[in-house]
Motif scaffolding. Sequence first.
Motif, PDB file in Angstrom:
ATOM      1  N   GLU A  82       6.307  83.184 118.667  1.00 16.66           N
ATOM      2  CA  GLU A  82       6.477  82.055 119.800  1.00 16.66           C
ATOM      3  C   GLU A  82       7.692  81.359 118.598  1.00 16.66           C
ATOM      4  O   GLU A  82       8.452  80.713 119.423  1.00 16.66           O
ATOM      5  N   ARG A  83       7.178  80.933 117.570  1.00 17.40           N
ATOM      6  CA  ARG A  83       8.169  80.225 116.729  1.00 17.40           C
ATOM      7  C   ARG A  83       9.627  80.941 116.741  1.00 17.40           C
ATOM      8  O   ARG A  83      10.551  80.093 116.701  1.00 17.40           O
ATOM      9  N   ARG A  86      11.466  80.384 120.052  1.00 14.44           N
ATOM     10  CA  ARG A  86      11.936  78.740 119.935  1.00 14.44           C
ATOM     11  C   ARG A  86      12.954  78.551 119.350  1.00 14.44           C
ATOM     12  O   ARG A  86      13.860  77.432 119.951  1.00 14.44           O
ATOM     13  N   HIS A  87      13.295  79.149 118.232  1.00 13.38           N
ATOM     14  CA  HIS A  87      14.485  78.982 117.260  1.00 13.38           C
ATOM     15  C   HIS A  87      15.694  79.640 117.850  1.00 13.38           C
ATOM     16  O   HIS A  87      16.971  79.683 117.432  1.00 13.38           O
TER      17      HIS A  87
END
Length: 88
Positions: A82-83, A86-87
């Motif tokens: 998920e991180r 997001r980036h």
Amino acid sequence: MTVVFTLTLAMLAAAALLTTLRLLRGPTTLDRITALDVLVVVIVCGGAVYVAVNRDSSNIPLLAAVALIGFVGSATAARLVERRERHR
């Protein structure tokens, strides 16, 4: 009871096979993480059937530890994916 245990193990084996196919084919990383988590659950269920067949409860803490490690690993991997998404 032997028939019930045999059928249960056969269904768990089929579930493990289908889950392994999803693990290998999964189009996304989250599909593979979910398949790995389901595979850990199937393995724990197989261990529980083994405990029930042999009436030996000494492996129950091991099953609980494997389930906990599988859950923490899946949650951590999903968080990292998920991180990364997001980036982008």
